[in-house]
Design an enzyme around this catalytic site. Structure first.
Site, PDB file in Angstrom:
ATOM      1  N   PRO A   1       2.593 -49.279 -27.325  1.00  0.00           N
ATOM      2  CA  PRO A   1       2.534 -49.783 -25.956  1.00  0.00           C
ATOM      3  C   PRO A   1       3.893 -49.672 -25.276  1.00  0.00           C
ATOM      4  O   PRO A   1       4.849 -50.342 -25.647  1.00  0.00           O
ATOM      5  CB  PRO A   1       2.089 -51.243 -26.107  1.00  0.00           C
ATOM      6  CG  PRO A   1       1.377 -51.267 -27.411  1.00  0.00           C
ATOM      7  CD  PRO A   1       2.143 -50.294 -28.268  1.00  0.00           C
ATOM      8  N   GLU A   2       3.995 -48.774 -24.312  1.00  0.00           N
ATOM      9  CA  GLU A   2       5.176 -48.614 -23.487  1.00  0.00           C
ATOM     10  C   GLU A   2       4.752 -49.020 -22.067  1.00  0.00           C
ATOM     11  O   GLU A   2       3.676 -49.592 -21.902  1.00  0.00           O
ATOM     12  CB  GLU A   2       5.672 -47.154 -23.540  1.00  0.00           C
ATOM     13  CG  GLU A   2       5.900 -46.672 -24.973  1.00  0.00           C
ATOM     14  CD  GLU A   2       6.348 -45.218 -25.072  1.00  0.00           C
ATOM     15  OE1 GLU A   2       6.955 -44.721 -24.109  1.00  0.00           O
ATOM     16  OE2 GLU A   2       6.083 -44.582 -26.100  1.00  0.00           O
TER      17      GLU A   2
END
Length: 295
Positions: free
Chosen positions: A2-3
């Site tokens: 998750p960015e």
DNA sequence: CACTTGACCTGTCCGC
DNA sequence: TGCGGACAGGTCAAGT
């Protein structure tokens, strides 16, 4: 994993699903995932209503009616999945199929709402966390005091990126853009994609990257993040959005996880190496290795 | 202060 | 087939 695009996608889903709902129960497994005093949970979470869902860098903030917020970092394998009940959304709702699938063995925190729908925080590797904090204190967290600008903010300019990068001039450009105090939200996937877009080798020292190249990198970062948000993010391993759906960005990626495949610009085979201790994907022709300095 | 490395975890994959 | 080890990568603490 998750960015910025993944966290933003989760935020948009949660905003749609949980704003206005009232929390009636909160359960968690390890204190590591949810290190809060039971007394605070009882006083400021139970019976609170969800006011808003915000994001800064890779951190989510669920604002509650009690002037407290749930502050959440998904780290590598965190998921926030909302499971509705049929009464609220009716049969055939997109995440209806999730009913009964959660909780599972990766579930760390479960919130139950007054309408009996639920929000599950799942995290296989237990790196992520959920913290219940007074909303006004969030800005005082070390992370928020140090974190760099949002790359998609209208006020963010290539000149500011150039200026902030100068603090890391003796490190590789990849390590520098992964540094959250330089710029918020970039992780391994979008670092590789952006550097390919700007035709910069990830190991190039910041001091050897020209202003022209940094301007190209700025443009590439914004383009890559914008496209990924539009595609619901990247599901490399187990990322899913708030409705349990995988993101589609990797179908459009130019280098990430494409080692052995042809470059979309020049046809040269993409290679995987290691830069800044991270698995790194490059086109050896579009992104030639920096010259070694004479000994 | 700048920079690098190791720790935190667990599931998966690869080689023997 | 089973098993050990490498690997995945966001952030922080500790090291040089």
């Amino acid at each position: 994993m998750p960015e910025l695009p993944e966290v933003e996608t989760v935020r948009r889903g949660l905003e749609q699903f949980i704003v206005g709902l009232t929390v009636v129960d909160a359960a968690h497994d390890t204190p590591k995932s949810f290190p809060n005093a039971e007394s605070d949970v009882n006083e400021f979470l139970i019976n609170s209503t969800i006011i808003s869902v915000k994001r800064r860098a890779k951190v989510l903030m669920i604002e509650l009616s009690t002037k407290y917020s749930l502050v959440i970092h998904l780290k590598m394998t965190g998921q926030l999945v909302y499971v509705n009940n049929v009464e609220r959304f009716g049969a055939g709702h997109p995440n209806e199929s999730l009913i009964g699938q959660l909780p599972d063995k990766s579930t760390r925190v479960t919130l139950t709402f007054a309408d009996q729908s639920s929000l599950f925080f799942n995290d296989q590797r237990k790196f992520g966390w959920v913290r219940l904090l007074p909303t006004a204190e969030i800005v005082n967290l070390d992370f928020f005091k140090k974190v760099g600008p949002e790359p998609l903010n209208a006020e963010f300019t290539w000149q500011e990126l150039h200026s902030r990068l100068q603090r890391r001039k003796n490190t590789s450009i990849k390590a520098a853009i992964l540094d959250q105090t330089v710029l918020a939200g970039i992780g391994n996937i979008y670092a590789d994609e952006s550097l390919w877009g700007a035709r910069i080798h990830p190991a190039t020292l910041v001091k050897n990257v020209s202003a022209t190249k940094i301007k190209l990198l700025f443009t590439a970062i914004q383009a890559v993040l914008t496209q990924s948000i539009a595609e619901g993010g990247s599901s490399d391993r187990n990322y899913v959005d708030a409705a349990g759906n995988r993101g589609q960005y990797l179908k459009f990626a130019n280098v990430f996880r494409r080692e052995g495949q042809p470059c979309n610009r020049c046809g040269t085979v993409i290679i995987k190496t290691r830069v800044a201790t991270r698995g790194t994907h490059t086109c050896p022709k579009c992104q030639p290795e920096p010259k070694k300095l004479p000994v």
